[in-house]
Design a protein around this motif. Structure first.
Motif, PDB file in Angstrom:
ATOM      1  N   LYS A 159      47.750 117.826 -98.787  1.00  0.00           N
ATOM      2  CA  LYS A 159      46.204 117.140 -97.889  1.00  0.00           C
ATOM      3  C   LYS A 159      46.977 115.646 -97.594  1.00  0.00           C
ATOM      4  N   MET A 160      48.392 116.144 -97.708  1.00  0.00           N
ATOM      5  CA  MET A 160      49.306 114.658 -96.596  1.00  0.00           C
ATOM      6  C   MET A 160      49.460 115.770 -95.488  1.00  0.00           C
ATOM      7  N   VAL A 161      49.595 116.632 -95.466  1.00  0.00           N
ATOM      8  CA  VAL A 161      49.796 117.504 -93.883  1.00  0.00           C
ATOM      9  C   VAL A 161      48.464 117.526 -93.439  1.00  0.00           C
ATOM     10  N   GLU A 162      47.122 117.133 -93.709  1.00  0.00           N
ATOM     11  CA  GLU A 162      45.959 117.935 -93.700  1.00  0.00           C
ATOM     12  C   GLU A 162      45.782 117.266 -91.828  1.00  0.00           C
ATOM     13  N   TYR A 163      46.094 116.964 -91.023  1.00  0.00           N
ATOM     14  CA  TYR A 163      45.809 116.834 -89.678  1.00  0.00           C
ATOM     15  C   TYR A 163      46.867 116.248 -88.961  1.00  0.00           C
ATOM     16  N   GLY A 164      47.754 117.221 -89.770  1.00  0.00           N
ATOM     17  CA  GLY A 164      49.131 117.564 -88.838  1.00  0.00           C
ATOM     18  C   GLY A 164      50.507 116.334 -89.034  1.00  0.00           C
ATOM     19  N   LEU A 165      51.555 117.025 -88.923  1.00  0.00           N
ATOM     20  CA  LEU A 165      52.661 116.494 -89.158  1.00  0.00           C
ATOM     21  C   LEU A 165      52.377 114.975 -88.669  1.00  0.00           C
ATOM     22  N   LEU A 166      52.139 115.365 -86.967  1.00  0.00           N
ATOM     23  CA  LEU A 166      52.480 113.736 -86.992  1.00  0.00           C
ATOM     24  C   LEU A 166      51.949 113.272 -87.179  1.00  0.00           C
ATOM     25  N   TRP A 167      50.465 113.306 -87.876  1.00  0.00           N
ATOM     26  CA  TRP A 167      49.725 111.814 -88.498  1.00  0.00           C
ATOM     27  C   TRP A 167      48.685 112.465 -90.067  1.00  0.00           C
ATOM     28  N   LEU A 168      49.641 111.269 -90.509  1.00  0.00           N
ATOM     29  CA  LEU A 168      49.918 111.749 -91.737  1.00  0.00           C
ATOM     30  C   LEU A 168      48.807 111.331 -92.831  1.00  0.00           C
ATOM     31  N   ASN A 169      48.207 111.661 -94.120  1.00  0.00           N
ATOM     32  CA  ASN A 169      47.047 110.955 -94.652  1.00  0.00           C
ATOM     33  C   ASN A 169      48.206 110.111 -95.552  1.00  0.00           C
ATOM     34  N   SER A 170      47.213 108.691 -96.356  1.00  0.00           N
ATOM     35  CA  SER A 170      47.764 107.597 -97.091  1.00  0.00           C
ATOM     36  C   SER A 170      47.486 108.004 -98.953  1.00  0.00           C
ATOM     37  N   PHE A 171      47.807 107.162 -99.407  1.00  0.00           N
ATOM     38  CA  PHE A 171      47.580 107.408-100.985  1.00  0.00           C
ATOM     39  C   PHE A 171      47.097 108.491-101.256  1.00  0.00           C
ATOM     40  N   ILE A 172      47.908 109.864-101.499  1.00  0.00           N
ATOM     41  CA  ILE A 172      47.791 111.569-102.062  1.00  0.00           C
ATOM     42  C   ILE A 172      49.178 111.044-102.968  1.00  0.00           C
ATOM     43  N   PRO A 173      48.668 111.788-103.586  1.00  0.00           N
ATOM     44  CA  PRO A 173      49.180 111.729-105.194  1.00  0.00           C
ATOM     45  C   PRO A 173      49.588 113.180-104.995  1.00  0.00           C
TER      46      PRO A 173
END
Length: 247
Positions: A197-211
């Motif tokens: 989930k942290m890299v759901e949109y790729g390594l460049l643009w990460l997700n926040s609030f992922i445990p």
């Protein structure tokens, strides 16, 4: 919201991540040249602790649960599912007492600050996937080092990363090869959750609030078990945790 904040904070994370890689390149070199394996390992452990700090710069949280009383006087094969490159620093740091080594692509031993140096001199196996003989030889050498030094290894038997958290079928090759050289190795499954989930949109643009969650599961004694049975048991144990919150 996770995506928006993640995109805003991603540059801060990337700056921090690569800053630590650059800073620890000369530190690793000095430690290895002046203090050998032991000093180099201390620098690698410190590097991966710092890399984990960069996760928090994008507001992602790491939890590592290990309630198992694992031995340090025998080799261990840690078997884990694989979701992203962000799996690796926590595994190196939290398994530091077991001298966890990785099987990596040989291409990674060049031109990556800190990472390439560690792969060259850290004691793992660097394999050429186009050369089966070389790959087998490197894994067998790793198995011998594990036996001789009571080291451990982390194996991702899926062979590739899962992009949606759904596990692929485990392969037996690496585990079977290491067991030939280190037949007294203990099998320890580790379930990884939410790293994808942290890299759901790729390594460049990460997700926040992922445990990001890592759970060390009940060890499996390989003695007397068929290798297919052994790997399937580890796979099913991990899947029960790693896929429990997937829709």
């Amino acid at each position: 919201m996770k995506r928006i904040i993640g995109h805003i904070l991603s540059p801060l994370h990337h700056i921090g991540f690569f800053f630590f890689l650059i800073v620890f390149q000369p530190i690793q070199w000095l430690c290895y040249k002046l203090g050998g394996y032991k000093a180099h390992k201390v620098s690698v452990d410190a590097l991966n602790f710092c890399l984990m700090i960069s996760y928090y710069l994008v507001l992602d949280i790491i939890s590592f649960k290990n309630e198992q009383n694992l031995p340090t006087d025998r080799p261990i094969i840690f078997v884990a599912n694989h979701q992203s490159m962000y799996d690796i620093p926590p595994l190196i740091y939290f398994l530091r007492d077991y001298h966890a080594k990785f099987i990596s692509k040989i291409e990674l031993t060049k031109n990556i600050p800190s990472i390439s140096f560690n792969l060259k001199y850290g004691g793992g196996a660097n394999i050429d996937r186009s050369d089966k003989k070389q790959s087998l030889g490197e894994i067998m050498k790793l198995g011998q080092r594990m036996k001789d030094n009571n080291w451990s290894t982390v194996i991702f038997p899926e062979g590739t990363r899962s992009k949606n958290g759904k596990m692929k079928e485990f392969q037996i090759g690496g585990i079977a090869t290491i067991l030939k050289k280190a037949p007294n190795a203990l099998i320890v499954p580790i379930a990884i959750e939410n790293s994808w989930k942290m890299v759901e949109y790729g390594l460049l643009w990460l997700n926040s609030f992922i445990p990001l969650k890592f759970t060390v599961l009940t060890p499996i004694e390989p003695a007397g078990k068929d290798i297919l049975e052994l790997v399937k048991e580890a796979e099913n144990t991990i899947k029960a945790i790693a896929e429990r919150n997937l829709s």
